[in-house]
Motif scaffolding. Structure first.
Motif, PDB file in Angstrom:
ATOM      1  N   ILE A 125       0.814  -1.217   0.000  1.00 36.97           N
ATOM      2  CA  ILE A 125       0.000   0.000   0.000  1.00 36.97           C
ATOM      3  C   ILE A 125       0.847   1.267   0.000  1.00 36.97           C
ATOM      4  CG2 ILE A 125      -0.201   0.017   2.521  1.00 36.97           C
ATOM      5  CD1 ILE A 125      -2.985   1.178   2.221  1.00 36.97           C
ATOM      6  N   PHE A 126       2.061   1.188   0.546  1.00 36.44           N
ATOM      7  CA  PHE A 126       2.905   2.371   0.664  1.00 36.44           C
ATOM      8  C   PHE A 126       3.822   2.575  -0.545  1.00 36.44           C
ATOM      9  CE2 PHE A 126       1.932   0.899   4.979  1.00 36.44           C
ATOM     10  CZ  PHE A 126       1.255   2.019   5.449  1.00 36.44           C
ATOM     11  N   MET A 130       5.749   3.947  -7.262  1.00 38.13           N
ATOM     12  CA  MET A 130       5.962   2.889  -8.249  1.00 38.13           C
ATOM     13  C   MET A 130       4.641   2.381  -8.785  1.00 38.13           C
ATOM     14  SD  MET A 130       7.797   1.198 -10.219  1.00 38.13           S
ATOM     15  CE  MET A 130       9.388   1.831  -9.648  1.00 38.13           C
ATOM     16  N   ARG A 131       3.625   2.303  -7.931  1.00 38.77           N
ATOM     17  CA  ARG A 131       2.292   1.891  -8.394  1.00 38.77           C
ATOM     18  C   ARG A 131       1.800   2.849  -9.481  1.00 38.77           C
ATOM     19  NH1 ARG A 131       0.065   0.819  -3.919  1.00 38.77           N
ATOM     20  NH2 ARG A 131      -0.527  -1.365  -4.198  1.00 38.77           N
ATOM     21  N   ILE A 188       2.338  15.103   2.934  1.00 43.04           N
ATOM     22  CA  ILE A 188       1.817  14.825   1.595  1.00 43.04           C
ATOM     23  C   ILE A 188       1.744  13.321   1.365  1.00 43.04           C
ATOM     24  CG2 ILE A 188       2.312  15.009  -0.887  1.00 43.04           C
ATOM     25  CD1 ILE A 188       3.522  17.791  -0.276  1.00 43.04           C
ATOM     26  N   PHE A 189       2.785  12.601   1.802  1.00 45.32           N
ATOM     27  CA  PHE A 189       2.790  11.139   1.669  1.00 45.32           C
ATOM     28  C   PHE A 189       1.607  10.532   2.428  1.00 45.32           C
ATOM     29  CE2 PHE A 189       3.949   6.985   3.458  1.00 45.32           C
ATOM     30  CZ  PHE A 189       4.238   6.276   2.309  1.00 45.32           C
ATOM     31  N   PHE A 196      -5.428   7.066  -1.646  1.00 43.65           N
ATOM     32  CA  PHE A 196      -5.464   5.734  -2.258  1.00 43.65           C
ATOM     33  C   PHE A 196      -6.501   4.856  -1.564  1.00 43.65           C
ATOM     34  CE2 PHE A 196      -3.844   1.322  -2.595  1.00 43.65           C
ATOM     35  CZ  PHE A 196      -3.985   1.177  -3.971  1.00 43.65           C
ATOM     36  N   VAL A 197      -6.533   4.873  -0.232  1.00 47.26           N
ATOM     37  CA  VAL A 197      -7.470   4.038   0.522  1.00 47.26           C
ATOM     38  C   VAL A 197      -8.916   4.422   0.214  1.00 47.26           C
ATOM     39  CG1 VAL A 197      -8.305   3.434   2.833  1.00 47.26           C
ATOM     40  CG2 VAL A 197      -5.842   3.519   2.376  1.00 47.26           C
ATOM     41  N   VAL A 198      -9.227   5.716   0.265  1.00 47.55           N
ATOM     42  CA  VAL A 198     -10.616   6.124   0.021  1.00 47.55           C
ATOM     43  C   VAL A 198     -10.969   6.022  -1.459  1.00 47.55           C
ATOM     44  CG1 VAL A 198     -10.652   7.630   2.046  1.00 47.55           C
ATOM     45  CG2 VAL A 198     -10.098   8.600  -0.193  1.00 47.55           C
TER      46      VAL A 198
END
Length: 296
Positions: A125-126, A130-131, A188-189, A196-198
Motif C-alpha cells: 500500500i505504501f 511505483m504503483r 503529503i505522503f 489511495f485508501v478512500v
C-alpha cells in the motif's frame, strides 16, 4: 506425470476447453507477492494461467503469518518471490515464469510488462509512486489493470481499462514539490495514502467495526489486515481477470467500483465521477483523516 488438461479439467463447465487453452497461453503480471499477491498467484495458477511475470523483493517474517499464503515456519526468512515461484510450479510445472526478485524498478519496468495481457496490482500500500508508474505505463501500452484491496473483512476492487479513466485521473495523487520540507513531504505522503485508501474503498465500510484505531499508523507504515479480506480480494480479482481475458461477462471499471464486506453483509457498488475530486470523495478524505489523526 503432470498433464495440463487433467490438472485443470474441473474448470471445464465454467469455461470451455477452448477458453482453458486461452488461459493457458495468457501472461499475467503480478506486482507484489505478499498478502493479496500470494493469493492472486495461487488462484490464477489453479485457474490454469500458464505464463507469469512476478515480482517481490521482501522475505517472509513472522508478522506475515496471519494473512500471507506463502508464510509459515518452513519459509521464514526466504524470499517471497522464490517461494511463490516454487508454489506456482508445484501447481503447474509447465508454467512460464519470469521472476523479478528485486522488485519493480524504473530500470526493469518495461521488461516486466513485456507481452503482458493483464496487470494484477498487489504492491504494498505504501509503494505509491511505483504503483503510479506501473499503472501509467500499462495505460500507455493498452494493458488492462486491476487492483483489489483487503479492507477489514471484505474487499474493494477497481479496474482501469485502456482508453477509459486513468489511475492518475481517478486517485488525484498530489505530487511532492521539489523544495518541500521533510515535514511537508511526510504530510503529503500520508495524505496520498489516504487518497489511495478512500479511492479504492469509497464507501469505507470497514470503518464501522475497527476496534483499535491505534493499529492504523501511516507514518509508521502500519495497517491491520485479515486473511478473510485477502481471500475475498483474490476471489473477486481473479474472477474479473477471467472475464477480461475471455472477454465475457460485465466488468465494472473506474470510476465505477465494488465493495463487498462479509462482516457487515453488504455489497455496495460505487460511482465516483472525477474520482477523488468528487465532492463525496473529498468529504470521505476529510472524514478518514479525522478518524486516524490521533494515531499518525
Amino acid at each position: 506425470m503432470f498433464n495440463y488438461e487433467e490438472a485443470f479439467s474441473r474448470n471445464i463447465g465454467w469455461v470451455t476447453r477452448d477458453e482453458q487453452q486461452i488461459l493457458r497461453n495468457t501472461r499475467v503480471a503480478i506486482g507484489g507477492l505478499g498478502g493479496v499477491g500470494g493469493d492472486h498467484a495461487i488462484v490464477l495458477s489453479r485457474l490454469g494461467i500458464g505464463k507469469f511475470n512476478i515480482s517481490d523483493l521482501d522475505d517472509y517474517d513472522v508478522a506475515n503469518f496471519n494473512r500471507q499464503a506463502g508464510a509459515n515456519m518452513n519459509t521464514l526468512g526466504r524470499p517471497k518471490a522464490e517461494v511463490m515461484e516454487e508454489t506456482i510450479r508445484g501447481i503447474n510445472p509447465e508454467a512460464d515464469i519470469k521472476n523479478f526478485d528485486q522488485g519493480i524498478t524504473d530500470e526493469n519496468l518495461e521488461e516486466f510488462l513485456t507481452d503482458v495481457d493483464i496487470y494484477v496490482d498487489s504492491l504494498d500500500i505504501f509503494a505509491l509512486e511505483m504503483r503510479r508508474k506501473v499503472f501509467r505505463r500499462c495505460y500507455e501500452k493498452g494493458i488492462p489493470t486491476i487492483t483489489a484491496a483487503p479492507m477489514g473483512m471484505g474487499t474493494a476492487f477497481l479496474v482501469f481499462m485502456p482508453g477509459k479513466m486513468t489511475f492518475d485521473e481517478y486517485f488525484a495523487i498530489v505530487d511532492t514539490p521539489a523544495n518541500a520540507s521533510e515535514e511537508e513531504k511526510a504530510n503529503i505522503f500520508n495524505d496520498n495514502i489516504i487518497r489511495f485508501v478512500v479511492g479504492v474503498s469509497p464507501s469505507i465500510q470497514q470503518r464501522h467495526y475497527i476496534v483499535d484505531s491505534t493499529s492504523i499508523n501511516f507514518f509508521k507504515k502500519k495497517v491491520p489486515s485479515t486473511c478473510m479480506g485477502i481471500s475475498l480480494a483474490a476471489g473477486t480479482l481473479c474472477t474479473n481477470v477471467l472475464k477480461l481475458i475471455l472477454k465475457r461477462g460485465d466488468v465494472i471499471y473506474a470510476p465505477h467500483g465494488l465493495h463487498f464486506d462479509a462482516y457487515r453483509n453488504k455489497l455496495i457498488k460505487t460511482w465516483r465521477p472525477w474520482g477523488n475530486k468528487n465532492p463525496v470523495q473529498l468529504y470521505m478524505f476529510w472524514r478518514f483523516k479525522q478518524i486516524i489523526k490521533d494515531n499518525t
